[in-house]
Design a protein around this motif. Structure first.
Motif, PDB file in Angstrom:
ATOM      1  N   GLY A 174       0.825  -1.206   0.000  1.00  0.00           N
ATOM      2  CA  GLY A 174       0.000   0.000   0.000  1.00  0.00           C
ATOM      3  C   GLY A 174       0.851   1.244   0.000  1.00  0.00           C
ATOM      4  N   ASN A 175       0.185   2.384  -0.008  1.00  0.00           N
ATOM      5  CA  ASN A 175       0.899   3.652   0.032  1.00  0.00           C
ATOM      6  C   ASN A 175      -0.029   4.735   0.553  1.00  0.00           C
ATOM      7  OD1 ASN A 175      -0.553   4.879  -2.371  1.00  0.00           O
ATOM      8  ND2 ASN A 175       0.411   3.109  -3.352  1.00  0.00           N
ATOM      9  N   SER A 176       0.512   5.903   0.789  1.00  0.00           N
ATOM     10  CA  SER A 176      -0.265   6.999   1.368  1.00  0.00           C
ATOM     11  C   SER A 176      -0.740   7.996   0.323  1.00  0.00           C
ATOM     12  CB  SER A 176       0.586   7.728   2.418  1.00  0.00           C
ATOM     13  OG  SER A 176       1.787   8.188   1.821  1.00  0.00           O
ATOM     14  N   SER A 177      -0.581   7.676  -0.948  1.00  0.00           N
ATOM     15  CA  SER A 177      -0.998   8.585  -2.011  1.00  0.00           C
ATOM     16  C   SER A 177      -2.517   8.578  -2.162  1.00  0.00           C
ATOM     17  CB  SER A 177      -0.356   8.170  -3.337  1.00  0.00           C
ATOM     18  OG  SER A 177       1.048   8.117  -3.222  1.00  0.00           O
ATOM     19  N   ALA A 178      -3.011   9.506  -2.983  1.00  0.00           N
ATOM     20  CA  ALA A 178      -4.453   9.558  -3.247  1.00  0.00           C
ATOM     21  C   ALA A 178      -4.904   8.344  -4.049  1.00  0.00           C
ATOM     22  CB  ALA A 178      -4.799  10.840  -3.988  1.00  0.00           C
ATOM     23  N   HIS A 179      -3.984   7.773  -4.859  1.00  0.00           N
ATOM     24  CA  HIS A 179      -4.338   6.643  -5.717  1.00  0.00           C
ATOM     25  C   HIS A 179      -3.329   5.516  -5.533  1.00  0.00           C
ATOM     26  CE1 HIS A 179      -7.261   9.248  -7.600  1.00  0.00           C
ATOM     27  NE2 HIS A 179      -6.322  10.150  -7.772  1.00  0.00           N
ATOM     28  N   PHE A 180      -3.830   4.293  -5.490  1.00  0.00           N
ATOM     29  CA  PHE A 180      -2.969   3.132  -5.243  1.00  0.00           C
ATOM     30  C   PHE A 180      -1.990   2.898  -6.387  1.00  0.00           C
ATOM     31  CE2 PHE A 180      -2.216  -1.480  -5.684  1.00  0.00           C
ATOM     32  CZ  PHE A 180      -1.609  -1.741  -4.472  1.00  0.00           C
ATOM     33  N   SER A 181      -2.496   2.816  -7.633  1.00  0.00           N
ATOM     34  CA  SER A 181      -1.604   2.553  -8.756  1.00  0.00           C
ATOM     35  C   SER A 181      -2.287   2.874 -10.078  1.00  0.00           C
ATOM     36  CB  SER A 181      -1.161   1.078  -8.770  1.00  0.00           C
ATOM     37  OG  SER A 181      -0.372   0.809  -9.920  1.00  0.00           O
TER      38      SER A 181
ATOM     39  N   LYS B 197     -14.228  -0.937 -18.153  1.00  0.00           N
ATOM     40  CA  LYS B 197     -15.052  -0.371 -17.076  1.00  0.00           C
ATOM     41  C   LYS B 197     -14.270  -0.293 -15.774  1.00  0.00           C
ATOM     42  CE  LYS B 197     -19.378  -1.044 -14.513  1.00  0.00           C
ATOM     43  NZ  LYS B 197     -19.782   0.368 -14.604  1.00  0.00           N
ATOM     44  N   VAL B 198     -14.398   0.844 -15.109  1.00  0.00           N
ATOM     45  CA  VAL B 198     -13.791   1.053 -13.800  1.00  0.00           C
ATOM     46  C   VAL B 198     -14.906   1.142 -12.777  1.00  0.00           C
ATOM     47  CG1 VAL B 198     -12.393   2.624 -12.399  1.00  0.00           C
ATOM     48  CG2 VAL B 198     -11.814   2.240 -14.802  1.00  0.00           C
ATOM     49  N   SER B 199     -14.749   0.470 -11.658  1.00  0.00           N
ATOM     50  CA  SER B 199     -15.806   0.460 -10.652  1.00  0.00           C
ATOM     51  C   SER B 199     -16.030   1.859 -10.095  1.00  0.00           C
ATOM     52  CB  SER B 199     -15.448  -0.499  -9.505  1.00  0.00           C
ATOM     53  OG  SER B 199     -14.435   0.047  -8.679  1.00  0.00           O
ATOM     54  N   ASN B 200     -17.269   2.105  -9.710  1.00  0.00           N
ATOM     55  CA  ASN B 200     -17.653   3.378  -9.125  1.00  0.00           C
ATOM     56  C   ASN B 200     -17.336   3.434  -7.631  1.00  0.00           C
ATOM     57  OD1 ASN B 200     -19.270   5.840  -8.704  1.00  0.00           O
ATOM     58  ND2 ASN B 200     -20.750   4.449  -7.775  1.00  0.00           N
ATOM     59  N   SER B 201     -17.031   2.285  -7.042  1.00  0.00           N
ATOM     60  CA  SER B 201     -16.748   2.204  -5.611  1.00  0.00           C
ATOM     61  C   SER B 201     -16.158   0.832  -5.325  1.00  0.00           C
ATOM     62  CB  SER B 201     -18.031   2.385  -4.794  1.00  0.00           C
ATOM     63  OG  SER B 201     -18.932   1.317  -5.063  1.00  0.00           O
ATOM     64  N   ALA B 202     -15.670   0.660  -4.112  1.00  0.00           N
ATOM     65  CA  ALA B 202     -15.170  -0.667  -3.723  1.00  0.00           C
ATOM     66  C   ALA B 202     -16.300  -1.684  -3.686  1.00  0.00           C
ATOM     67  CB  ALA B 202     -14.485  -0.585  -2.361  1.00  0.00           C
TER      68      ALA B 202
ATOM     69  N   VAL C  78      -7.854  -4.843   1.827  1.00  0.00           N
ATOM     70  CA  VAL C  78      -8.540  -3.803   2.595  1.00  0.00           C
ATOM     71  C   VAL C  78      -8.671  -2.608   1.652  1.00  0.00           C
ATOM     72  CG1 VAL C  78      -8.391  -2.193   4.527  1.00  0.00           C
ATOM     73  CG2 VAL C  78      -7.689  -4.580   4.830  1.00  0.00           C
ATOM     74  N   ALA C  79      -9.899  -2.166   1.415  1.00  0.00           N
ATOM     75  CA  ALA C  79     -10.140  -1.127   0.414  1.00  0.00           C
ATOM     76  C   ALA C  79     -10.895   0.047   1.007  1.00  0.00           C
ATOM     77  CB  ALA C  79     -10.930  -1.704  -0.765  1.00  0.00           C
ATOM     78  N   ALA C  80     -10.439   1.252   0.673  1.00  0.00           N
ATOM     79  CA  ALA C  80     -11.244   2.429   0.964  1.00  0.00           C
ATOM     80  C   ALA C  80     -12.535   2.330   0.165  1.00  0.00           C
ATOM     81  CB  ALA C  80     -10.482   3.695   0.582  1.00  0.00           C
ATOM     82  N   ALA C  81     -13.641   2.784   0.732  1.00  0.00           N
ATOM     83  CA  ALA C  81     -14.917   2.729   0.009  1.00  0.00           C
ATOM     84  C   ALA C  81     -14.801   3.447  -1.330  1.00  0.00           C
ATOM     85  CB  ALA C  81     -16.025   3.348   0.860  1.00  0.00           C
ATOM     86  N   GLU C  82     -14.044   4.549  -1.336  1.00  0.00           N
ATOM     87  CA  GLU C  82     -13.840   5.294  -2.584  1.00  0.00           C
ATOM     88  C   GLU C  82     -12.625   4.723  -3.316  1.00  0.00           C
ATOM     89  OE1 GLU C  82     -16.008   7.165  -3.731  1.00  0.00           O
ATOM     90  OE2 GLU C  82     -17.227   7.585  -1.957  1.00  0.00           O
ATOM     91  N   THR C  83     -12.798   3.530  -3.857  1.00  0.00           N
ATOM     92  CA  THR C  83     -11.783   2.864  -4.665  1.00  0.00           C
ATOM     93  C   THR C  83     -12.359   2.627  -6.046  1.00  0.00           C
ATOM     94  OG1 THR C  83     -10.722   1.773  -2.778  1.00  0.00           O
ATOM     95  CG2 THR C  83     -10.360   0.801  -4.935  1.00  0.00           C
ATOM     96  N   TYR C  84     -11.603   3.020  -7.078  1.00  0.00           N
ATOM     97  CA  TYR C  84     -12.080   2.927  -8.458  1.00  0.00           C
ATOM     98  C   TYR C  84     -11.106   2.024  -9.216  1.00  0.00           C
ATOM     99  CZ  TYR C  84     -13.728   7.160  -6.235  1.00  0.00           C
ATOM    100  OH  TYR C  84     -14.239   8.044  -5.315  1.00  0.00           O
ATOM    101  N   ILE C  85     -11.538   0.786  -9.410  1.00  0.00           N
ATOM    102  CA  ILE C  85     -10.622  -0.252  -9.860  1.00  0.00           C
ATOM    103  C   ILE C  85     -11.121  -0.866 -11.159  1.00  0.00           C
ATOM    104  CG2 ILE C  85     -11.798  -1.901  -8.328  1.00  0.00           C
ATOM    105  CD1 ILE C  85      -9.108  -3.354  -7.995  1.00  0.00           C
ATOM    106  N   GLY C  86     -10.180  -1.177 -12.055  1.00  0.00           N
ATOM    107  CA  GLY C  86     -10.592  -1.792 -13.297  1.00  0.00           C
ATOM    108  C   GLY C  86      -9.428  -2.244 -14.161  1.00  0.00           C
ATOM    109  N   LEU C  87      -9.720  -3.205 -15.040  1.00  0.00           N
ATOM    110  CA  LEU C  87      -8.763  -3.670 -16.045  1.00  0.00           C
ATOM    111  C   LEU C  87      -8.997  -2.827 -17.304  1.00  0.00           C
ATOM    112  CD1 LEU C  87      -9.200  -7.500 -15.415  1.00  0.00           C
ATOM    113  CD2 LEU C  87      -7.203  -6.110 -14.797  1.00  0.00           C
ATOM    114  N   VAL C  88      -8.166  -1.828 -17.504  1.00  0.00           N
ATOM    115  CA  VAL C  88      -8.414  -0.815 -18.536  1.00  0.00           C
ATOM    116  C   VAL C  88      -7.480  -0.978 -19.736  1.00  0.00           C
ATOM    117  CG1 VAL C  88      -9.316   0.836 -16.870  1.00  0.00           C
ATOM    118  CG2 VAL C  88      -6.855   0.809 -17.360  1.00  0.00           C
ATOM    119  N   GLU C  89      -6.846  -2.143 -19.869  1.00  0.00           N
ATOM    120  CA  GLU C  89      -5.831  -2.322 -20.901  1.00  0.00           C
ATOM    121  C   GLU C  89      -6.368  -2.087 -22.321  1.00  0.00           C
ATOM    122  OE1 GLU C  89      -4.176  -4.491 -17.356  1.00  0.00           O
ATOM    123  OE2 GLU C  89      -6.142  -4.182 -18.256  1.00  0.00           O
TER     124      GLU C  89
END
Length: 753
Positions: free
Chosen positions: A486-493, A613-618, A556-567
Motif C-alpha cells: 500500500g501507500n499513502s498517495s491519493a491513488h494506489f496505482s 469499465k472502472v468500478s464506481n466504488s469498492a 482492505v479497500a477504501a470505500a472510494e476505490t475505483y478499480i478496473g482492467l483498462v488495458e
C-alpha cells in the motif's frame, strides 16, 4: 464505545437532503427520506421527483445501484411517524428559521427519548433552531454540516450548542469519522461556521481582484492548482456553486458579523448583483463567469458583461513556477515573485492568513481545525496555517505588519518553535526504513509486519517496483509475519509504466515477453505465498495495479476505490493474470460448471474488461469481480494501512494457509468464444465500440474461452496465463495500439481509434 446508528431520517429531499440520505445508505443505514406532501393524488410526488433527479447526478451519489434501495421515500403528511423508529434525524429543509423551529416542535412529539436530532443548516444559528424545545431535546440536538457533494467531500462540521450533551457530541464525532468516513471538525455556532467563513472570504478577495486589473483567467490561474487548490479555482467554483447562492450567502453573512474587522470584504459587489439580476447564475443557466459556446470556453468581460475568448496571461514567468513539483517550493517561489503574479499572491495570501488568524478563537479554538476544514471542505492541499509555516512564520508576520494588516495577539506571542504544526501526517512516513530502491521502499509497521510502498511516478508498476517486490518477498519468507502492499498517495496505482514499456518495445518484443513472464510469476507467487499478504488500496487502481490486487488473497479497500482492467483503452488486453482470475471468478459464481450456467457471468466479465469499465466504488468492485467478497471495505479510507496490518496479524495468529492451487478451471471453448464474439459484434454495430475495439475484444474472447479448444474443458492457471502472454505481445506491434499508447502518454486520456 458507542452504539452505531442503524436507521436515520432525512427531512427535506432537496439537493443536499437527497445526497445526505444517499451517503448514509452507503454507510449501511436504512434511511427515511421525507419531504412536503404533493397536492395531487400521489402525495409522494415531490420527494419521488427530487430523489429521481438525485439518482441521475454525476458523479453518482450511491456506491451501487442496489444501495439506493436502502432509502425509503415518504411525505410529511402520511409518513412523519416513521421518524419514531430511527436513531438519528437530520433536518435539511429550506433555510427559514420559523419553518425549522416548527419542524423541531413537531419532531419532539414523535421521536424516541434517545434519538439524536441535527440540522444541516449553513446560514442560521444552531441554537436558535432548537429554541422552545425541552431540555432533553436540546441535549440531543446539534448541527451536522455536510459539504456538497456529501459522498465525495470529506469535511463534516459538527456544531454543538451550549446545551448539547458532551456524550452526544462524542458519539457524533465517532460515528462521523469511523462509519461515514468523514474528517470531523468541531465548529462554534458562528455565522457560516469554519470552512465557509474562510472560503467565502477568499472568494470575495478573488472578486475584488477583478477591479484591480486582473482578468478572470489570471485570478483562476493564481488560485488553482499552482497554489495547491482545486483546478476549479475561484470563478469556475463560483459557477458550480451558483452565483445566486454566492450572493445569498454573502448577503446573509454581512449583517451577521458586525464586529468582523474585515466585514466590508463580504459586501456584495455590483458585478455579482448585476449577473444575478439578469439570470446569469453559473453552470445551472449555462453561463456565469464562464460560458461554453461552439466548443470554446469564453469568459466574462466585467466591464461590458460580454463573453470573450481568453486573453494571454500577463503573469511573468508563471509557467516555470507552475512546473515546480513540490508545493512548498512552488508557494515560496510565488511569494518571492516580483511580477503581477507574485503581487497578487502575496497580497491575497497575507490577507487570508491575517483573516484566518483573527478568527481564533471566534470560530475555532485552534489553527489545526481551520487547516483541516479548508483541506477537507475546499480541497486545499495545505490549510492557511500550514501555508504560513511553509512561507516562514516570522517572514509572514513581519510582512503582515508592514502592510498594516491586523495581527491577533496570539500570533504575536507565538514563537517559531511552538507554533502549531499540521496534523496531516502520513501513516507510513514515520515508519522505520528497512529497504529501498529509487521507486519503492519496505517499511517496518511493527509486530513483525512490513509495508511495501510504491514511490514511482503515478505509483506505476515500473521495472524497479516489480523487481523490488520480488526482492521483498525473499526477505519476507524468512524474517517477518506478513506484508501489506500500500501507500499513502491519493491513488494506489496507475498500472503499468507505459513509457517504460514503449521504450522497451522499440528494441523488440523479447524484453517485453520477459517482463510479462516476470510479472505473472510475481503475482502467482503473491497469491500462493505462505505468509499473509494484504493489499491496502484507495483511489484509482488500474490495469496492472488491478491485476496485482486481484492476486492478493486479502484486500482492505477504501470505500472510494475505483478499480478496473483498462488495458483495452490503450490497445492491449490484461497480460498478468487479470483474464485468468476473471474467468475463474465467472466459473466460481455459476451454480454449476455447466456452460449455460457459466455463460452469463463470463459475458459480464467480458463486457466489463472489453469496455474498460472502472468500478464506481469498492462495493461495485466486488460486484464486478475485481475484489473478493471477503475484502474489508472502510468508509474512512485513512485507516486502511492500520486495518491491513491487523488483518495480517489476525491471519498469522489463526495459522495462515495460502489458497489451494486452481488446477481445474472450466472454460467454454469455441462455443463460448462464439458467444463472446457475437456480444462484441453487437456492441460494434450499436456504435458503442470502434472497429479496433472489436478486434481487441475478439482477442480477449480467444483467451477467455480457452484458445483453440473446440469444446468446454477444464484447464489450469498456467494454461490461461500462457494464452494471455501469446495474445498480449503481438498487440504491441499493432499501429493502432501504438497510437493509443502515444496518445495516452501525451494527453493523459485514452484514444478510441
Amino acid at each position: 464505545m458507542f452504539k452505531p446508528f442503524r436507521t436515520a431520517a432525512v427531512l427535506g429531499a432537496g439537493v443536499m437532503g437527497s445526497q445526505i440520505a444517499a451517503h448514509l445508505a452507503n454507510a449501511g443505514l436504512t434511511v427515511h427520506l421525507l419531504d412536503l406532501a404533493g397536492k395531487g393524488s400521489n402525495k409522494n410526488e415531490l420527494v419521488e421527483t427530487s430523489f429521481k433527479k438525485a439518482l441521475k447526478l454525476s458523479p453518482p451519489i450511491f456506491f451501487t445501484e442496489k444501495t439506493a434501495r436502502r432509502v425509503i421515500v415518504g411525505n410529511f403528511d402520511e409518513h412523519f411517524d416513521s421518524v419514531a423508529a430511527v436513531d438519528w434525524v437530520i433536518e435539511a429543509v429550506v433555510e427559514n428559521l420559523d419553518i425549522k423551529q416548527k419542524l423541531m416542535e413537531r419532531l419532539e412529539s414523535v421521536i424516541r427519548s434517545d434519538t439524536i436530532v441535527s440540522t444541516n443548516t449553513s446560514g442560521l444559528p444552531i441554537d436558535a433552531i432548537a429554541q422552545g424545545r425541552s431540555e432533553s431535546f436540546r441535549q440531543r440536538f446539534l448541527g451536522t454540516h455536510f459539504f456538497n457533494p456529501p459522498r465525495y467531500l470529506k469535511l463534516l462540521e459538527i456544531i454543538p450548542t451550549a446545551d448539547t450533551d458532551p456524550q452526544v457530541l462524542e458519539r457524533m464525532k465517532w460515528f462521523g469519522e469511523l462509519h461515514l468516513g468523514k474528517g470531523v471538525v468541531v465548529a462554534k455556532d458562528t455565522p457560516n461556521f469554519i470552512a465557509n467563513r474562510i472560503g467565502m472570504y477568499v472568494t470575495m478577495l478573488g472578486l475584488q481582484a477583478l477591479t484591480q486589473g486582473y482578468t478572470i483567467e489570471e485570478i483562476d490561474t493564481l488560485t488553482g492548482t499552482i497554489a495547491g487548490r482545486p483546478k476549479s479555482a475561484t470563478f469556475r467554483t463560483a459557477d458550480l456553486v451558483g452565483l445566486d447562492t454566492l450572493m445569498y450567502v454573502a448577503s446573509n453573512l454581512y449583517p451577521a458579523i458586525p464586529h468582523d474587522e474585515s466585514r466590508e470584504v463580504f459586501r456584495v459587489p455590483e458585478l455579482l448583483r448585476k449577473l444575478v439580476e439578469t439570470g446569469t447564475l453559473g453552470a445551472k443557466t449555462g453561463q456565469g463567469f464562464y460560458k461554453k459556446q461552439d466548443r470554446q470556453i469564453l469568459s466574462l468581460n466585467p466591464e461590458t458583461l460580454a463573453y470573450e475568448p481568453a486573453k494571454p496571461l500577463n503573469l511573468g514567468d508563471i509557467e516555470a513556477i507552475g512546473k515546480i513539483p513540490d508545493l512548498g517550493d512552488r508557494l515560496r517561489a510565488l511569494y518571492r515573485d516580483r511580477s503581477r503574479a507574485g503581487a497578487f499572491f502575496r497580497e491575497s495570501i497575507l490577507k487570508t492568513l491575517s483573516y484566518a488568524a483573527c478568527r481564533i478563537p471566534e470560530i475555532a479554538d485552534s489553527p489545526t481545525d481551520i487547516d483541516k476544514a479548508m483541506r477537507w471542505g475546499f480541497g486545499w492541499e495545505l490549510g492557511p496555517f500550514e501555508i504560513w509555516d511553509v512561507l516562514g512564520f516570522e517572514t509572514v508576520l513581519a510582512d503582515m505588519k508592514a502592510a498594516g494588516m491586523t495581527v491577533p495577539e496570539w500570533a504575536e506571542v507565538k514563537s517559531q518553535k511552538s507554533k502549531v504544526k499540521s496534523e496531516n501526517l502520513i501513516f507510513d512516513s514515520r515508519l522505520p526504513l528497512i529497504w529501498q530502491n529509487p521507486e519503492a521502499a519496505l517499511l517496518d509497521m511493527g509486530d513483525g509486519v512490513v509495508l511495501y510502498e510504491f514511490r514511482s511516478k503515478g505509483n506505476t508498476l515500473s521495472l524497479q517496483v516489480v523487481d523490488g517486490l520480488t526482492e521483498v518477498l525473499d526477505l519476507l519468507e524468512n524474517d517477518y509475519r506478513g506484508l501489506v502492499i500500500g501507500n499513502s498517495s491519493a491513488h494506489f496505482s496507475g498500472g503499468a509504466n507505459l513509457a517504460e514499456m514503449a521504450m522497451m518495445a522499440q528494441s523488440g518484443l523479447g524484453a517485453i515477453a520477459d517482463l510479462i513472464v516476470k510479472f505473472q510469476t510475481l503475482l502467482q507467487r503473491i497469491h500462493y505465498f505462505p505468509k499473509p499478504i494484504v493489499a491496502a488500496i484507495q483511489g484509482r487502481v488500474l490495469g496492472g495495479g488491478c491485476e496485482l490486487v486481484m492476486a492478493c488473497p486479502q484486500v482492505v479497500a477504501a470505500a472510494e476505490t475505483y478499480i478496473g482492467l483498462v488495458e483495452l483503452s490503450v490497445g492491449l488486453i490484461p497480460g498478468a493474470g487479470g483474464i485468468m482470475r476473471s474467468v475463474t471468478w465467472a466459473a466460481d459464481r455459476a451454480a454449476t460448471e455447466a456452460p449455460h450456467h457459466i455463460q452469463p457471468f463470463l459475458r459480464r466479465v467480458f463486457e466489463t474488461i472489453g469496455m474498460a469499465k472502472v468500478s464506481n466504488s469498492a462495493a461495485e468492485a466486488q460486484e464486478l469481480g475485481f475484489l473478493p467478497p471477503t475484502a474489508r471495505i472502510l468508509m474512512n479510507g485513512d485507516r486502511r494501512l492500520e486495518v491491513a496490518k491487523e488483518e495480517v496479524l489476525c491471519s498469522d495468529r489463526a495459522g495462515y494457509a495460502s489458497p489451494p492451487e486452481r488446477n481445474a478451471i472450466m472454460v467454454l471453448g469455441r462455443p463460448g468464444r462464439a458467444m463472446l464474439d457475437y456480444a462484441a459484434d453487437t456492441l460494434y454495430r450499436g456504435g458503442f465500440i470502434s472497429e479496433y475495439d472489436r478486434y481487441l475484444a475478439n482477442r480477449l474472447a480467444y483467451v477467455m474461452a480457452g484458445g483453440e479448444l473446440s469444446a468446454p474443458a477444464l484447464v489450469d492457471e498456467n494454461y490461461l496465463l500462457q494464452l494471455e502472454r501469446e495474445a498480449f505481445l503481438p498487440l504491441l506491434s499493432q499501429p493502432k495500439t501504438q497510437e493509443r499508447i502515444a496518445h495516452t502518454l501525451k494527453h493523459k486520456k485514452p484514444l478510441r481509434n
